[in-house]
Design an enzyme around this catalytic site. Structure first.
Site, PDB file in Angstrom:
ATOM      1  N   GLU A 152      42.394  43.296  41.006  1.00 32.36           N
ATOM      2  CA  GLU A 152      43.806  43.436  40.624  1.00 32.36           C
ATOM      3  C   GLU A 152      44.786  42.901  41.679  1.00 32.36           C
ATOM      4  OE1 GLU A 152      46.824  46.624  40.960  1.00 32.36           O
ATOM      5  OE2 GLU A 152      45.931  47.259  39.061  1.00 32.36           O
ATOM      6  N   ARG A 168      48.599  44.082  33.479  1.00 31.09           N
ATOM      7  CA  ARG A 168      48.528  43.668  34.899  1.00 31.09           C
ATOM      8  C   ARG A 168      48.599  42.149  35.054  1.00 31.09           C
ATOM      9  NH1 ARG A 168      49.035  48.422  34.874  1.00 31.09           N
ATOM     10  NH2 ARG A 168      48.052  49.979  36.216  1.00 31.09           N
ATOM     11  N   SER A 188      44.663  50.833  42.590  1.00 31.92           N
ATOM     12  CA  SER A 188      43.462  50.340  41.900  1.00 31.92           C
ATOM     13  C   SER A 188      43.088  48.971  42.458  1.00 31.92           C
ATOM     14  CB  SER A 188      43.719  50.166  40.403  1.00 31.92           C
ATOM     15  OG  SER A 188      44.117  51.369  39.818  1.00 31.92           O
TER      16      SER A 188
HETATM   17  P1  FAD Z   1      53.347  43.046  47.327  1.00 30.87           P
HETATM   18  O1  FAD Z   1      52.098  43.783  47.506  1.00 30.87           O
HETATM   19  O2  FAD Z   1      54.136  42.696  48.540  1.00 30.87           O
HETATM   20  O3  FAD Z   1      53.040  41.718  46.497  1.00 30.87           O
HETATM   21  C1  FAD Z   1      52.189  41.778  45.372  1.00 30.87           C
HETATM   22  C2  FAD Z   1      52.197  40.411  44.680  1.00 30.87           C
HETATM   23  O4  FAD Z   1      53.509  40.129  44.169  1.00 30.87           O
HETATM   24  C3  FAD Z   1      51.886  39.252  45.640  1.00 30.87           C
HETATM   25  O5  FAD Z   1      51.211  38.244  44.901  1.00 30.87           O
HETATM   26  C4  FAD Z   1      53.241  38.761  46.065  1.00 30.87           C
HETATM   27  O6  FAD Z   1      53.239  37.401  46.456  1.00 30.87           O
HETATM   28  C5  FAD Z   1      54.047  38.969  44.785  1.00 30.87           C
HETATM   29  N1  FAD Z   1      55.472  39.236  45.024  1.00 30.87           N
HETATM   30  C6  FAD Z   1      56.013  40.318  45.636  1.00 30.87           C
HETATM   31  N2  FAD Z   1      57.361  40.242  45.608  1.00 30.87           N
HETATM   32  C7  FAD Z   1      57.666  39.080  44.966  1.00 30.87           C
HETATM   33  C8  FAD Z   1      58.887  38.423  44.644  1.00 30.87           C
HETATM   34  N3  FAD Z   1      60.087  38.929  44.960  1.00 30.87           N
HETATM   35  N4  FAD Z   1      58.810  37.229  44.004  1.00 30.87           N
HETATM   36  C9  FAD Z   1      57.616  36.671  43.686  1.00 30.87           C
HETATM   37  N5  FAD Z   1      56.423  37.236  43.967  1.00 30.87           N
HETATM   38  C10 FAD Z   1      56.462  38.431  44.612  1.00 30.87           C
HETATM   39  N6  FAD Z   1      50.487  49.177  40.278  1.00 30.87           N
HETATM   40  C11 FAD Z   1      50.654  49.474  38.964  1.00 30.87           C
HETATM   41  O7  FAD Z   1      50.900  48.577  38.142  1.00 30.87           O
HETATM   42  N7  FAD Z   1      50.551  50.753  38.507  1.00 30.87           N
HETATM   43  C12 FAD Z   1      50.280  51.788  39.336  1.00 30.87           C
HETATM   44  O8  FAD Z   1      50.184  52.936  38.886  1.00 30.87           O
HETATM   45  C13 FAD Z   1      50.109  51.512  40.725  1.00 30.87           C
HETATM   46  N8  FAD Z   1      49.808  52.508  41.581  1.00 30.87           N
HETATM   47  C14 FAD Z   1      49.630  52.231  42.903  1.00 30.87           C
HETATM   48  C15 FAD Z   1      49.342  53.296  43.763  1.00 30.87           C
HETATM   49  C16 FAD Z   1      49.178  53.049  45.117  1.00 30.87           C
HETATM   50  C17 FAD Z   1      48.838  54.204  46.035  1.00 30.87           C
HETATM   51  C18 FAD Z   1      49.306  51.740  45.641  1.00 30.87           C
HETATM   52  C19 FAD Z   1      49.173  51.482  47.111  1.00 30.87           C
HETATM   53  C20 FAD Z   1      49.585  50.665  44.784  1.00 30.87           C
HETATM   54  C21 FAD Z   1      49.738  50.912  43.397  1.00 30.87           C
HETATM   55  N9  FAD Z   1      50.025  49.881  42.483  1.00 30.87           N
HETATM   56  C22 FAD Z   1      50.229  50.164  41.164  1.00 30.87           C
HETATM   57  C23 FAD Z   1      50.134  48.477  42.944  1.00 30.87           C
HETATM   58  C24 FAD Z   1      51.534  48.138  43.525  1.00 30.87           C
HETATM   59  O9  FAD Z   1      52.283  49.294  43.741  1.00 30.87           O
HETATM   60  C25 FAD Z   1      52.313  47.229  42.575  1.00 30.87           C
HETATM   61  O10 FAD Z   1      51.594  46.062  42.279  1.00 30.87           O
HETATM   62  C26 FAD Z   1      53.679  46.822  43.169  1.00 30.87           C
HETATM   63  O11 FAD Z   1      54.449  46.182  42.189  1.00 30.87           O
HETATM   64  C27 FAD Z   1      53.540  45.923  44.406  1.00 30.87           C
HETATM   65  O12 FAD Z   1      54.811  45.817  45.008  1.00 30.87           O
HETATM   66  P2  FAD Z   1      54.978  45.232  46.467  1.00 30.87           P
HETATM   67  O13 FAD Z   1      56.448  45.061  46.708  1.00 30.87           O
HETATM   68  O14 FAD Z   1      54.260  46.063  47.433  1.00 30.87           O
HETATM   69  O15 FAD Z   1      54.301  43.809  46.299  1.00 30.87           O
HETATM   70  N1  EPU Z   2      37.524  58.167  36.508  1.00 33.74           N
HETATM   71  C1  EPU Z   2      36.253  58.318  37.044  1.00 33.74           C
HETATM   72  N2  EPU Z   2      36.132  58.484  38.391  1.00 33.74           N
HETATM   73  C2  EPU Z   2      37.217  58.517  39.221  1.00 33.74           C
HETATM   74  C3  EPU Z   2      38.511  58.373  38.670  1.00 33.74           C
HETATM   75  C4  EPU Z   2      38.626  58.177  37.314  1.00 33.74           C
HETATM   76  O1  EPU Z   2      35.261  58.291  36.336  1.00 33.74           O
HETATM   77  O2  EPU Z   2      37.021  58.663  40.446  1.00 33.74           O
HETATM   78  C5  EPU Z   2      37.642  57.951  35.047  1.00 33.74           C
HETATM   79  C6  EPU Z   2      37.950  59.208  34.275  1.00 33.74           C
HETATM   80  O3  EPU Z   2      37.222  59.170  33.083  1.00 33.74           O
HETATM   81  C7  EPU Z   2      39.438  59.080  33.947  1.00 33.74           C
HETATM   82  C8  EPU Z   2      39.585  57.567  33.796  1.00 33.74           C
HETATM   83  O4  EPU Z   2      38.697  57.036  34.787  1.00 33.74           O
HETATM   84  O5  EPU Z   2      39.781  59.732  32.778  1.00 33.74           O
HETATM   85  C9  EPU Z   2      40.988  57.049  34.051  1.00 33.74           C
HETATM   86  O6  EPU Z   2      41.422  57.446  35.351  1.00 33.74           O
HETATM   87  P1  EPU Z   2      42.951  57.433  35.757  1.00 33.74           P
HETATM   88  O7  EPU Z   2      43.759  58.212  34.787  1.00 33.74           O
HETATM   89  O8  EPU Z   2      43.056  57.818  37.189  1.00 33.74           O
HETATM   90  O9  EPU Z   2      43.391  55.922  35.550  1.00 33.74           O
HETATM   91  P2  EPU Z   2      42.732  54.548  35.962  1.00 33.74           P
HETATM   92  O10 EPU Z   2      42.311  53.846  34.711  1.00 33.74           O
HETATM   93  O11 EPU Z   2      41.707  54.697  37.016  1.00 33.74           O
HETATM   94  C10 EPU Z   2      44.960  53.246  35.682  1.00 33.74           C
HETATM   95  C11 EPU Z   2      45.743  52.234  36.453  1.00 33.74           C
HETATM   96  C12 EPU Z   2      46.548  52.904  37.546  1.00 33.74           C
HETATM   97  C13 EPU Z   2      47.509  53.878  36.892  1.00 33.74           C
HETATM   98  C14 EPU Z   2      46.713  54.902  36.093  1.00 33.74           C
HETATM   99  C15 EPU Z   2      47.616  55.818  35.291  1.00 33.74           C
HETATM  100  C16 EPU Z   2      44.535  50.150  36.300  1.00 33.74           C
HETATM  101  C17 EPU Z   2      43.687  49.150  37.000  1.00 33.74           C
HETATM  102  N3  EPU Z   2      44.863  51.226  37.010  1.00 33.74           N
HETATM  103  O12 EPU Z   2      44.004  53.794  36.572  1.00 33.74           O
HETATM  104  O13 EPU Z   2      47.288  51.903  38.223  1.00 33.74           O
HETATM  105  O14 EPU Z   2      48.311  54.542  37.851  1.00 33.74           O
HETATM  106  O15 EPU Z   2      45.865  54.221  35.145  1.00 33.74           O
HETATM  107  O16 EPU Z   2      48.166  55.104  34.232  1.00 33.74           O
HETATM  108  O17 EPU Z   2      44.922  49.942  35.150  1.00 33.74           O
HETATM  109  C18 EPU Z   2      47.197  50.360  40.032  1.00 33.74           C
HETATM  110  O18 EPU Z   2      47.295  49.464  39.186  1.00 33.74           O
HETATM  111  O19 EPU Z   2      47.127  50.124  41.273  1.00 33.74           O
HETATM  112  C19 EPU Z   2      47.124  51.753  39.585  1.00 33.74           C
HETATM  113  C20 EPU Z   2      46.956  52.789  40.416  1.00 33.74           C
END
Ligand code: FAD
Ligand code: EPU
Length: 356
Positions: free
Chosen positions: A346, A179, A251
């Site tokens: 994050e 991240r 997250s």
């Molecule tokens: P924004 O939210 O618009 O911007 C995020 C950051 O990037 C800001 O600092 C912004 O200034 C910068 N930025 C955006 N575009 C550019 C650009 N073109 N040039 C320079 N800087 C830029 N993230 C994960 O890693 N794994 C996940 O599994 C994951 N699951 C998610 C699930 C949900 C339901 C949600 C809502 C979010 C999740 N995220 C996850 C976070 C998010 O999807 C990612 O961080 C994504 O890359 C953000 O994209 P965005 O276009 O919305 O960026």
């Molecule tokens: N867990 C709990 N309570 C909850 C949910 C999860 O205790 O309510 C525990 C469980 O033990 C579970 C563990 O957390 O096994 C891991 O949960 P999960 O698989 O949902 O993954 P996470 O660690 O919570 C991370 C990323 C997610 C990504 C998933 C799958 C980070 C900060 N988050 O979540 O990324 O989608 O793994 O790889 O690393 C994001 O970055 O926005 C994001 C959603």
């Protein structure tokens, strides 16, 4: 500011529009109210030079915005919000084992993953359904289900605000980590205009993350890239709240990395605590720590913690960004008091005494 009607375009040119005192409520997935002094939508990245020449915009604070899925507006943005809405996917190099594809920053990430799967490429299947743009993908090196995008990135094309010039940064210079990246550490400097990804034609599937094998077995399907994507999409849909239904940014905290001695000491008291080895350190589950602290589903008015996933902050309706930021700080303080572990935020937090 003034003179101009709110939210009306005050300037446009080939490839861009500029709006003064613009609402950002529809541009962040928490759906909180916020405003920008100027909102610039870029549809053609050739317009960047002209935009930065406009009324001396290059000297003002710039926030680059994608789809707003990793941002919390705890306050307004006191300068320019620059939204990358450029489109285009182009194969720029073909080889026997992999092709190189150049993708414009404004393309939707999930659409691009499906584009790659439909053309028989392998590798991005575990990253399906992550919200946001392709341009934001390198910022925090998006990752899910055991895979990170940095592995596939060849070069990132950027506008360097410091040097006022375009540069291409090779993967080895992007400082990709969990991240994290060069771009996240110096957000005011880099504006990603396009990303080049090397997409393999064959790759062993990554099935070790909890639940993928079980989901494939339940579907009765072999681990081809499209089927792995289907399994991951089903897992994500079950676990995470949908921002179209309830405002959230995924997250809110990173999973903490601690040294092995700290992890052992915590596990001596909490034998059920999940922990994974991570390059000499130990990764803990922030969701687990928050849930054990009794805060899963906790809320203060409309700002709270998801009932489905303890790592996700949610806007139940009319929470402000400042309300959500207060909840976040409450979680950090509680987890610190209870477990001695520091949670790191994050998403990017704007205003509210956070980074800005
Ligand atoms: P924004 O939210 O618009 O911007 C995020 C950051 O990037 C800001 O600092 C912004 O200034 C910068 N930025 C955006 N575009 C550019 C650009 N073109 N040039 C320079 N800087 C830029 N993230 C994960 O890693 N794994 C996940 O599994 C994951 N699951 C998610 C699930 C949900 C339901 C949600 C809502 C979010 C999740 N995220 C996850 C976070 C998010 O999807 C990612 O961080 C994504 O890359 C953000 O994209 P965005 O276009 O919305 O960026
Ligand atoms: N867990 C709990 N309570 C909850 C949910 C999860 O205790 O309510 C525990 C469980 O033990 C579970 C563990 O957390 O096994 C891991 O949960 P999960 O698989 O949902 O993954 P996470 O660690 O919570 C991370 C990323 C997610 C990504 C998933 C799958 C980070 C900060 N988050 O979540 O990324 O989608 O793994 O790889 O690393 C994001 O970055 O926005 C994001 C959603």
């Amino acid at each position: 500011m003034s003179g101009y009607p709110v939210d009306a375009a005050i300037a446009s040119g080939p490839g861009y529009t500029i709006v003064e005192n613009a609402s950002l409520e529809g541009r962040n997935t928490f759906r909180v109210k916020a405003r920008a002094q100027l909102l610039v939508d870029i549809h053609d990245d050739a317009a960047l030079e002209e935009v930065f020449g406009f009324r001396g915009l290059h000297t003002q604070p710039v926030l680059v915005l994608g789809e707003g899925s990793n941002l919390l507006f705890a306050g307004d943005w006191p300068g320019i919000v620059l939204s990358m809405a450029t489109r285009g996917i182009e194969v720029v190099e073909r080889a026997a084992d992999a092709d190189v594809v150049r993708v414009a920053a404004g393309e939707n990430w999930n659409d691009f993953v499906h584009w790659s799967l439909a053309r028989g490429y392998a590798g991005l299947e575990n990253l399906v359904l992550i919200p946001g743009t392709v341009g934001a993908a390198p910022i925090q090196n998006i990752g899910a289900y055991g895979v990170e995008v940095g592995e596939f990135i060849g070069r990132v094309h950027v506008w360097d605000r410091r040097g006022q010039r375009r540069v291409a940064i090779a993967r080895d210079d992007c400082a990709f980590a969990y991240r994290d990246s060069l771009f996240k550490r110096d957000a005011e400097r880099w504006l990603v205009t396009a990303v080049e990804l090397r997409l393999p034609k064959h790759r062993d599937p990554h099935l070790d993350y909890a639940g993928i094998r079980e989901e494939l077995a339940a579907l009765g399907k072999p681990p081809t890239p499209p089927h792995v994507a289907e399994a991951v999409a089903r897992l994500r849909t079950r676990k995470l709240p949908n921002p179209a239904v309830i405002g959230n940014a995924g997250s809110f905290f990173k999973n903490p990395l601690v040294d092995p001695a700290t992890a052992r000491a915590l596990q001596a008291i909490q034998p059920q605590m999940p922990a994974w080895p991570a390059g000499g350190q130990v990764k803990l589950s922030a969701a687990w720590l928050i849930e054990q602290a009794g805060l899963k589903g906790w809320r203060d008015g409309d700002a709270g913690v998801s009932e489905r996933h303890a790592l996700v902050l949610v806007n139940h309706g009319s929470a402000s960004g400042a309300d959500l930021w207060r909840v976040a700080r409450h979680l950090m303080v509680t987890v610190r008091q209870r477990f001695g572990v520091t949670l790191e935020v994050e998403p990017r937090v704007i205003g509210g005494g956070a980074d800005g």
